[in-house]
Design a protein around this motif. Structure first.
Motif, PDB file in Angstrom:
ATOM      1  N   TYR A   1       0.840  -1.206   0.000  1.00 55.14           N
ATOM      2  CA  TYR A   1       0.000   0.000   0.000  1.00 55.14           C
ATOM      3  C   TYR A   1       0.874   1.255   0.000  1.00 55.14           C
ATOM      4  O   TYR A   1       0.663   2.182  -0.782  1.00 55.14           O
ATOM      5  CB  TYR A   1      -0.925   0.007   1.215  1.00 55.14           C
ATOM      6  CG  TYR A   1      -1.671   1.310   1.372  1.00 55.14           C
ATOM      7  CD1 TYR A   1      -2.855   1.540   0.685  1.00 55.14           C
ATOM      8  CD2 TYR A   1      -1.176   2.332   2.186  1.00 55.14           C
ATOM      9  CE1 TYR A   1      -3.533   2.739   0.802  1.00 55.14           C
ATOM     10  CE2 TYR A   1      -1.838   3.539   2.302  1.00 55.14           C
ATOM     11  CZ  TYR A   1      -3.009   3.736   1.619  1.00 55.14           C
ATOM     12  OH  TYR A   1      -3.670   4.933   1.736  1.00 55.14           O
ATOM     13  N   THR A   2       1.880   1.281   0.877  1.00 58.96           N
ATOM     14  CA  THR A   2       2.745   2.460   1.010  1.00 58.96           C
ATOM     15  C   THR A   2       3.526   2.730  -0.260  1.00 58.96           C
ATOM     16  O   THR A   2       3.593   3.873  -0.745  1.00 58.96           O
ATOM     17  CB  THR A   2       3.714   2.272   2.187  1.00 58.96           C
ATOM     18  OG1 THR A   2       2.967   2.064   3.391  1.00 58.96           O
ATOM     19  CG2 THR A   2       4.603   3.487   2.365  1.00 58.96           C
ATOM     20  N   LEU A   3       4.124   1.685  -0.837  1.00 58.20           N
ATOM     21  CA  LEU A   3       4.949   1.874  -2.020  1.00 58.20           C
ATOM     22  C   LEU A   3       4.114   2.285  -3.235  1.00 58.20           C
ATOM     23  O   LEU A   3       4.531   3.134  -4.029  1.00 58.20           O
ATOM     24  CB  LEU A   3       5.742   0.605  -2.321  1.00 58.20           C
ATOM     25  CG  LEU A   3       6.739   0.176  -1.231  1.00 58.20           C
ATOM     26  CD1 LEU A   3       7.512  -1.063  -1.671  1.00 58.20           C
ATOM     27  CD2 LEU A   3       7.704   1.302  -0.887  1.00 58.20           C
ATOM     28  N   ALA A   4       2.930   1.689  -3.384  1.00 61.05           N
ATOM     29  CA  ALA A   4       2.049   2.085  -4.492  1.00 61.05           C
ATOM     30  C   ALA A   4       1.558   3.516  -4.303  1.00 61.05           C
ATOM     31  O   ALA A   4       1.481   4.290  -5.259  1.00 61.05           O
ATOM     32  CB  ALA A   4       0.861   1.122  -4.586  1.00 61.05           C
ATOM     33  N   PHE A   5       1.249   3.881  -3.072  1.00 64.30           N
ATOM     34  CA  PHE A   5       0.763   5.234  -2.800  1.00 64.30           C
ATOM     35  C   PHE A   5       1.846   6.271  -3.089  1.00 64.30           C
ATOM     36  O   PHE A   5       1.569   7.355  -3.609  1.00 64.30           O
ATOM     37  CB  PHE A   5       0.301   5.350  -1.350  1.00 64.30           C
ATOM     38  CG  PHE A   5      -0.388   6.651  -1.027  1.00 64.30           C
ATOM     39  CD1 PHE A   5      -1.708   6.846  -1.384  1.00 64.30           C
ATOM     40  CD2 PHE A   5       0.290   7.675  -0.373  1.00 64.30           C
ATOM     41  CE1 PHE A   5      -2.351   8.051  -1.100  1.00 64.30           C
ATOM     42  CE2 PHE A   5      -0.339   8.869  -0.084  1.00 64.30           C
ATOM     43  CZ  PHE A   5      -1.660   9.063  -0.445  1.00 64.30           C
TER      44      PHE A   5
ATOM     45  N   VAL B   1      -2.724   1.454 -17.055  1.00 65.80           N
ATOM     46  CA  VAL B   1      -2.319   0.426 -18.017  1.00 65.80           C
ATOM     47  C   VAL B   1      -0.977  -0.196 -17.644  1.00 65.80           C
ATOM     48  O   VAL B   1      -0.793  -1.422 -17.712  1.00 65.80           O
ATOM     49  CB  VAL B   1      -2.251   1.020 -19.438  1.00 65.80           C
ATOM     50  CG1 VAL B   1      -1.735  -0.029 -20.422  1.00 65.80           C
ATOM     51  CG2 VAL B   1      -3.620   1.527 -19.880  1.00 65.80           C
ATOM     52  N   LEU B   2      -0.022   0.618 -17.215  1.00 69.93           N
ATOM     53  CA  LEU B   2       1.367   0.177 -17.084  1.00 69.93           C
ATOM     54  C   LEU B   2       1.819  -0.046 -15.639  1.00 69.93           C
ATOM     55  O   LEU B   2       3.021  -0.149 -15.392  1.00 69.93           O
ATOM     56  CB  LEU B   2       2.295   1.220 -17.735  1.00 69.93           C
ATOM     57  CG  LEU B   2       2.050   1.530 -19.209  1.00 69.93           C
ATOM     58  CD1 LEU B   2       3.009   2.609 -19.694  1.00 69.93           C
ATOM     59  CD2 LEU B   2       2.192   0.268 -20.053  1.00 69.93           C
ATOM     60  N   GLY B   3       0.881  -0.115 -14.687  1.00 68.50           N
ATOM     61  CA  GLY B   3       1.255  -0.248 -13.276  1.00 68.50           C
ATOM     62  C   GLY B   3       2.339  -1.278 -12.988  1.00 68.50           C
ATOM     63  O   GLY B   3       3.418  -0.944 -12.473  1.00 68.50           O
ATOM     64  N   PRO B   4       2.138  -2.568 -13.315  1.00 63.34           N
ATOM     65  CA  PRO B   4       3.174  -3.568 -13.040  1.00 63.34           C
ATOM     66  C   PRO B   4       4.480  -3.326 -13.791  1.00 63.34           C
ATOM     67  O   PRO B   4       5.564  -3.607 -13.267  1.00 63.34           O
ATOM     68  CB  PRO B   4       2.510  -4.880 -13.487  1.00 63.34           C
ATOM     69  CG  PRO B   4       1.048  -4.628 -13.361  1.00 63.34           C
ATOM     70  CD  PRO B   4       0.874  -3.189 -13.742  1.00 63.34           C
TER      71      PRO B   4
ATOM     72  N   VAL C   1       4.853  -7.042  -8.858  1.00 60.34           N
ATOM     73  CA  VAL C   1       3.673  -7.010  -9.725  1.00 60.34           C
ATOM     74  C   VAL C   1       2.432  -6.634  -8.913  1.00 60.34           C
ATOM     75  O   VAL C   1       1.588  -5.856  -9.373  1.00 60.34           O
ATOM     76  CB  VAL C   1       3.473  -8.369 -10.425  1.00 60.34           C
ATOM     77  CG1 VAL C   1       2.095  -8.442 -11.089  1.00 60.34           C
ATOM     78  CG2 VAL C   1       4.562  -8.599 -11.463  1.00 60.34           C
ATOM     79  N   TYR C   2       2.329  -7.169  -7.690  1.00 60.79           N
ATOM     80  CA  TYR C   2       1.172  -6.832  -6.854  1.00 60.79           C
ATOM     81  C   TYR C   2       1.160  -5.341  -6.522  1.00 60.79           C
ATOM     82  O   TYR C   2       0.088  -4.705  -6.541  1.00 60.79           O
ATOM     83  CB  TYR C   2       1.174  -7.652  -5.570  1.00 60.79           C
ATOM     84  CG  TYR C   2      -0.033  -7.366  -4.711  1.00 60.79           C
ATOM     85  CD1 TYR C   2      -1.296  -7.803  -5.103  1.00 60.79           C
ATOM     86  CD2 TYR C   2       0.075  -6.643  -3.530  1.00 60.79           C
ATOM     87  CE1 TYR C   2      -2.419  -7.523  -4.337  1.00 60.79           C
ATOM     88  CE2 TYR C   2      -1.041  -6.366  -2.759  1.00 60.79           C
ATOM     89  CZ  TYR C   2      -2.282  -6.815  -3.164  1.00 60.79           C
ATOM     90  OH  TYR C   2      -3.393  -6.532  -2.407  1.00 60.79           O
TER      91      TYR C   2
ATOM     92  N   ALA D   1      -8.335 -11.603   1.144  1.00 59.76           N
ATOM     93  CA  ALA D   1      -7.266 -10.811   1.752  1.00 59.76           C
ATOM     94  C   ALA D   1      -6.243 -10.336   0.727  1.00 59.76           C
ATOM     95  O   ALA D   1      -5.706  -9.228   0.843  1.00 59.76           O
ATOM     96  CB  ALA D   1      -6.581 -11.617   2.850  1.00 59.76           C
ATOM     97  N   ARG D   2      -5.961 -11.132  -0.305  1.00 61.76           N
ATOM     98  CA  ARG D   2      -4.944 -10.756  -1.276  1.00 61.76           C
ATOM     99  C   ARG D   2      -5.369  -9.567  -2.135  1.00 61.76           C
ATOM    100  O   ARG D   2      -4.543  -8.933  -2.789  1.00 61.76           O
ATOM    101  CB  ARG D   2      -4.586 -11.935  -2.162  1.00 61.76           C
ATOM    102  CG  ARG D   2      -5.687 -12.443  -3.053  1.00 61.76           C
ATOM    103  CD  ARG D   2      -5.258 -13.656  -3.863  1.00 61.76           C
ATOM    104  NE  ARG D   2      -4.175 -13.335  -4.784  1.00 61.76           N
ATOM    105  CZ  ARG D   2      -2.911 -13.685  -4.617  1.00 61.76           C
ATOM    106  NH1 ARG D   2      -2.553 -14.363  -3.547  1.00 61.76           N
ATOM    107  NH2 ARG D   2      -1.990 -13.355  -5.505  1.00 61.76           N
TER     108      ARG D   2
END
Length: 535
Positions: A278-282, A340-343, A361-362, A420-421
């Motif tokens: 969550y932190t890294l994506a944010f 589109v390019l998140g991962p 990837v997650y 949960a995942r």
């Protein structure tokens, strides 16, 4: 427009370098401690001082302190110099006291922000890390006030470049951990010395950042003399105006507290799917807003505050409209590319060392959902500055409370309904929906205050931007489909190919289409870049 563009470009350049070094910082963090238990403990401890600063200072800076400094500079006989010294004195003393209390209360703070049971390994490690990290409160706060004073003098460079020093220090700290520690990402093997290196090294970065800002203040002729005549510090006026801002921050921090509790609970069920993803994506989601949005807002707020003080409401509307179009000219294509390019973005950054490609990837999947929130969140922040320029800190509290209430309800629903995942992805979706609704409500209220925000013209401009960005999104989708099909998934090299082709060529395609569509903001950006390259 050109004046704002120049000021925003200076800040954006510093912020871009800051964010690039921030990328490297998070890459090294993921490489060193990963996204499992140790990573969760570090990120939980790391988030707390920022939450406390939001409560005490950072929210008040933009909404109360900057407008008050501007008024002091305009009306005080000494140009506001004594007022600035009193403000810096009060902030320093207060934040030192808060830092001491926070270190003492670290166990309670970790208990508030996570779902971990006291006595568990994650909890104990997080508490120790928090005690090493929380002293940075004093230095970060003083640096923030120094940055606000510099901004009111139209000196935007140092506040935007100082975080680069912070990032470089912390990068060196994590590299030292990799070289000196045998624990890696294993929370059961990490020693107190390892945790001291990580925690105190993180604090050292903030100390260096504050030092840069203090030096910058001296270079503009600001000589700090401690002033304890707080009767003349207008604390009553600040408290009256700031109480509502603090209320807004309290509401949003309650929402953040729920987020960390839900994500930490999900991470206990499926390791690697908790606070750290969550932190890294944010952080990646905040990058475009930090580079583009914050730069424009920082340049916009002092001028908008002056316009309101002088009763020039037409200039307020013009300033707001120009800011929205300038921000969205780049935010619109970037938001589509994130979806589109998140991962492909996260694998090259996080898929190394202690962190697996699957975990990276997650993080990218979470980032894809956050892409939905980029434009609504940016508009929401711009709209709040309209109220702040009027000295109205009350309305944003109610708007923020409603937004946070919707966010909290949706987060809880997604936590209950989703496996949960997928919980962290659900939290990102709740965020996007809530800020979309919040932006609509804030627009209606702000439009009434300014007697119209030029909604039709802004809406037409945004429509043209989205139409110009659609070929970019299609190109990125085709590239992802071809590369993942040909190479059976996303690895490091495959991701770089996707980013270079789908992202790089996609942005060039957007600039070309937008230029042909005669979108003024894009033409201004292209022209400015062309002139600088020509030099």
């Amino acid at each position: 427009m050109s004046r704002m563009l120049r000021a925003s470009a200076i800040m954006a350049a510093g912020t871009m370098v800051s964010r690039v070094t921030g990328f490297v910082r998070t890459m090294v963090l993921a490489y060193a401690i990963g996204t499992m238990a140790l990573g969760d403990s570090y990120n939980a401890a790391y988030a707390i001082p920022y939450s406390i600063l939001d409560l005490l200072l950072l929210g008040v800076l933009s909404s109360v302190v900057v407008p008050m400094i501007v008024r002091a500079q305009q009306h005080d006989p000494d140009g506001g110099r004594a007022y600035e010294q009193r403000l810096l004195t009060v902030a320093t003393v207060t934040l030192i006291a808060v830092a001491v209390l926070a270190v003492i209360g670290a166990p309670l703070l970790i208990d508030l922000y996570t779902d971990w049971a006291p006595g568990s390994k994650k909890y104990e490690v997080a508490v120790l890390l928090a005690r090493f990290i929380l002293p940075q409160l004093a230095f970060f706060g003083v640096g923030a006030v120094a940055g606000a004073i510099l901004n009111t003098r139209d000196r935007y460079g140092a506040p935007m470049w100082a975080p680069v020093v912070n990032n470089l220090v912390v990068i060196c700290v994590f590299l030292s951990y990799v070289l000196l520690s045998d624990a890696g990402s294993n929370i059961d093997q990490v020693s107190d010395g390892d945790l001291a290196l990580l925690g105190l090294g993180t604090t050292a970065g903030i100390v260096a950042q504050a030092a840069v800002l203090i030096v910058a203040l001296k270079r503009v002729g600001f000589s700090f003399v401690p002033r304890f005549d707080v009767r003349n510090a207008r604390l009553g006026e600040m408290a009256k105006a700031g109480i509502w801002t603090i209320g807004y921050v309290v509401v949003t921090q309650l929402g953040f507290m729920l987020t960390t509790n839900l994500s930490s609970a999900a991470g206990d069920i499926v390791e690697g799917h908790g606070i750290t993803p969550y932190t890294l994506a944010f952080q990646l989601f905040q990058l475009p807003y930090g580079v583009i949005g914050v730069s424009v807002i920082t340049a916009m707020l002092p001028r908008m505050s002056r316009a309101v003080t002088e009763g020039r409401f037409d200039d307020v509307r013009t300033e707001f409209g120009s800011s929205v179009r300038l921000i969205c000219a780049l935010m619109v294509p970037v938001s589509l590319l994130l979806m589109v390019l998140g991962p492909a973005i996260t694998v090259p950054i996080y898929g190394h060392g202690a962190n697996s490609v699957a975990s990276a990837v997650y993080i990218g999947n979470v980032l894809q959902v956050y892409g939905l929130a980029l434009v609504p969140f940016s508009l929401f922040q711009l709209l709040l500055r309209v109220f702040y320029s009027f000295g109205d800190t009350k309305t944003p509290v109610f708007v923020g409370a409603g937004t946070t209430a919707v966010n909290a309800l949706l987060m809880w629903l997604f936590y209950v309904m989703l496996p949960a995942r997928y919980v962290v992805m659900g939290l990102a979706l709740a965020y996007a929906i809530a800020y979309g609704l919040g932006a609509i409500i804030a627009w209606v209220l702000a439009s009434r205050r300014v007697r119209g925000l030029g909604g039709w013209a802004i809406g037409m401009a945004l429509t043209r931007m989205y139409l110009a960005a659609m070929p970019t999104a299609v190109l990125a989708l085709v590239v992802v489909w071809i590369v993942t099909g040909a190479f059976d998934g996303l690895g490091f090299v495959n991701s770089l190919i996707v980013l270079a082709t789908g992202g790089g060529l996609g942005l060039l395609l957007y600039l070309g289409v937008a230029h042909r569509a005669r979108i003024p903001e894009v033409n201004s950006i292209v022209g400015m870049v062309a002139r600088r390259v020509g030099r």
